[in-house]
Design a protein around this motif. Structure first.
Motif, short mmCIF file in Angstrom:
data_model
loop_
_atom_site.label_atom_id
_atom_site.label_comp_id
_atom_site.label_asym_id
_atom_site.label_seq_id
_atom_site.Cartn_x
_atom_site.Cartn_y
_atom_site.Cartn_z
N UNK A 91 0.88 -1.22 0.10
CA UNK A 91 -0.22 0.15 -0.04
C UNK A 91 0.98 1.26 -0.18
N UNK A 92 1.69 1.26 0.94
CA UNK A 92 2.62 2.53 1.25
C UNK A 92 3.48 2.79 -0.24
N UNK A 93 4.08 1.72 -0.63
CA UNK A 93 5.00 1.93 -1.85
C UNK A 93 4.34 2.92 -2.97
N UNK A 94 3.15 2.40 -3.59
CA UNK A 94 2.45 3.20 -4.51
C UNK A 94 2.15 4.47 -3.86
N UNK A 95 1.61 4.56 -2.75
CA UNK A 95 1.11 6.03 -2.40
C UNK A 95 2.39 6.87 -2.29
N UNK A 96 3.37 6.56 -1.85
CA UNK A 96 4.68 7.12 -1.66
C UNK A 96 5.12 7.47 -3.39
N UNK A 97 5.18 6.71 -4.20
CA UNK A 97 5.46 6.83 -5.57
C UNK A 97 4.53 7.96 -6.10
N UNK A 98 3.35 7.99 -5.98
CA UNK A 98 2.08 8.90 -6.16
C UNK A 98 2.44 10.41 -5.80
N UNK A 99 2.87 10.18 -4.48
CA UNK A 99 3.19 11.63 -4.08
C UNK A 99 4.53 12.40 -4.53
N UNK A 100 5.23 11.52 -4.61
CA UNK A 100 6.79 12.08 -5.23
C UNK A 100 6.54 12.42 -6.60
N UNK A 101 5.89 11.67 -7.57
CA UNK A 101 5.74 11.77 -8.86
C UNK A 101 4.62 12.95 -9.00
N UNK A 102 3.66 13.14 -8.22
CA UNK A 102 2.76 14.42 -8.14
C UNK A 102 3.20 15.55 -8.08
N UNK A 103 4.37 15.72 -6.86
CA UNK A 103 4.79 16.80 -6.52
C UNK A 103 5.90 17.06 -7.77
N UNK A 104 6.53 16.13 -8.37
CA UNK A 104 7.38 16.19 -9.47
C UNK A 104 6.70 16.92 -10.79
N UNK A 105 5.59 16.51 -10.91
CA UNK A 105 4.73 17.03 -11.92
C UNK A 105 4.55 18.35 -11.97
N UNK A 106 4.12 18.85 -10.43
CA UNK A 106 3.90 20.30 -10.24
C UNK A 106 5.05 21.17 -10.25
N UNK A 107 5.92 21.02 -9.55
CA UNK A 107 7.38 21.66 -9.57
C UNK A 107 7.90 21.79 -10.87
#
Lengths: 214, 252
Positions: free
Chosen positions: A3-19
């Motif tokens: 559960x946590x690995x995909x959620x962490x990846x989504x969090x990092x990739x999401x912020x990467x997309x914004x920044x």
């Protein structure tokens, strides 16, 4: 982990997309280009799974001789007919750039395009029959919808301009002004919805992409 | 069982009759010189057969339609495969390795990673075929959906809010007089937004504004509907003019 690995990846990739979008630097531009290109590769590889799924479904139908299994044979016939010529690539085979001629072009022109156009044009009949059943000017709102639809339908055909030059102008005005105003209002709503849904995904509140087990 | 046999027999008759009719019509066309028998002529025959077969659905669901539909699905699937192969996989995964290498180690590593990481991410989705490790595919979905979500935020704010707000707030009255286009757009945007604002009860003046919003919505739905219908009709005209122009030359 599950559960946590995909959620962490989504969090990092999401912020990467914004920044990456907000940082006007050469490095961020290069990174953005390589990530979007990389995702295209990922999507392309994932698309083959859909292809496998479709063919597997028809293969099972043939194997079990389910009702209409003969039609499934035609799916394979069409698939291999196109695939063989596509991979043959006019003798250059599939590890060289595609040759834009030959049988693939023939299949595209005389099979793919006619089928696609016919399937879409069939919708004209269904839309017309649906309109006949639903377009009853029972209220003022329904009346407005009916009049707007008729004016646009009539206004975009050449004969309307010959009857009265105002018909095409009215159709164009309806599309450019009232229609555009409503589209803009709807765009605002869509954008707010997308932003809120994106934030839910990035912060792990929305987890439906994990297959309903998150 | 008997009903199935009877249906199968009926379907076979329909298919045979359809192909016989096509052979006769194409034979006449080739025989009279109206259709040349060659790559192009045969293509026109195939396209016409498929067009008629698909249009036969307008009468009712039938074996001819199902045959054409399934064949089309197969061709379209292979076409998708070929397009994906030649436009993405071949240049960006296989041929891209030719550009990897050189004196700079970091450039080599970054170029290699740009190929390896997306490929592995794509391949991870195939773990869905093995139920025990299917959760691994979530990594790919998380990367794709997460990046897509982040990427969407600034882009949607720019394209769907900022760029739409500016032309919605143009001067309503200039030295040249009232700008009716700008007025209609301004009123339309505001009233439609009010209609979709459900935090306030649609009563009194708010109710009237919301009602005007509904009128605008109806005009927009009607205009969009009319435009869609005519787009489909133009495709229909294209197919009919193909059938009676290129295949059977009845119209110029």
């Amino acid at each position: 982990m599950k559960k946590n690995l995909p959620l962490t990846i989504a969090f990092i990739m999401g912020w990467l997309g914004i920044l990456l979008d907000y940082i006007p630097h050469k490095v961020s531009e290069v990174l953005m280009t390589s990530i979007t290109k990389g995702l295209m590769v990922t999507i392309a590889i994932v698309a083959f799974l859909g292809l496998y799924s479709l063919l597997n479904m028809h293969w099972i139908k043939i194997k079990r001789k389910n009702a209409g299994w003969g039609y499934s044979l035609l799916v394979f016939a069409g698939f291999f007919f196109m695939l063989i010529f596509g991979l043959y690539n006019q003798g250059d085979l599939f590890w060289k750039a595609q040759v834009e001629q030959g049988m693939v072009e023939w299949i595209y022109t005389y099979i793919f395009t006619p089928c696609q156009e016919t399937m879409f044009s069939i919708l004209a009949f269904f839309i017309a029959s649906a309109a006949y059943r639903t377009f009853r000017a029972k209220s003022m709102e329904a009346g407005i919808l009916l009049v707007a639809a008729v004016l646009v339908m009539f206004g975009v055909v050449p004969i309307s301009g010959k009857i009265w030059s105002g018909f095409p102008e009215i159709a164009q005005w309806l599309l450019e002004y009232p229609n555009m105003a409503v589209k803009r209002a709807i765009f605002f709503g869509i954008a707010l919805g997308v932003v809120s849904m994106s934030l839910r995904i990035i912060f792990g509140i929305e987890r439906s992409y994990m297959g309903g087990e998150g | 069982m008997e009903a199935n046999q009877s249906n199968l027999k009926k379907d076979s008759i329909v298919i045979v009759l359809f192909f016989l009719a096509l052979i006769v019509v194409n034979g006449i066309l080739v025989g009279t010189g109206k259709l040349k028998f060659g790559t192009e002529g045969f293509g026109i025959m195939v396209a016409a057969a498929l067009t008629i077969a698909l249009y036969s659905f307008l009468y009712q669901d039938n074996p001819i339609f199902k045959m054409a539909e399934h064949f089309y699905v197969g061709v379209a699937t292979a076409y998708l495969f070929i397009v994906t192969w030649y436009s993405v996989i071949l240049p960006d995964v296989i041929l891209a390795w030719k550009d990897v290498g050189g004196t700079d180690v970091w450039v080599t590593i970054s170029k290699s990673l740009a190929i390896i990481v997306p490929t592995i991410l794509g391949l991870l989705v195939y773990t869905r075929l093995v139920p025990r490790i299917s959760w691994v595919s979530r990594i790919t979905f998380a990367a794709m959906i997460g990046f897509g979500a982040g990427f969407a935020i600034p882009n949607y704010i720019t394209s769907h809010i900022l760029k739409q707000a500016k032309p919605s707030m143009l001067s309503l009255w200039t030295a040249a007089g009232p700008q009716w286009g700008a007025i209609v757009i301004f009123v339309g945007v505001i009233t439609t937004l009010v209609y979709f604002f459900f935090s306030v009860e649609h009563k009194g003046s708010i109710g009237f504004i919301a009602k005007v919003g509904v009128w605008f919505l109806m005009i927009s739905f009607g205009a969009s509907f009319g435009y869609t219908v005519m787009a489909r009709v133009s495709l229909l005209i294209g197919r009919v003019s193909f059938l009676f122009g290129e295949w059977i030359p009845l119209i110029n």
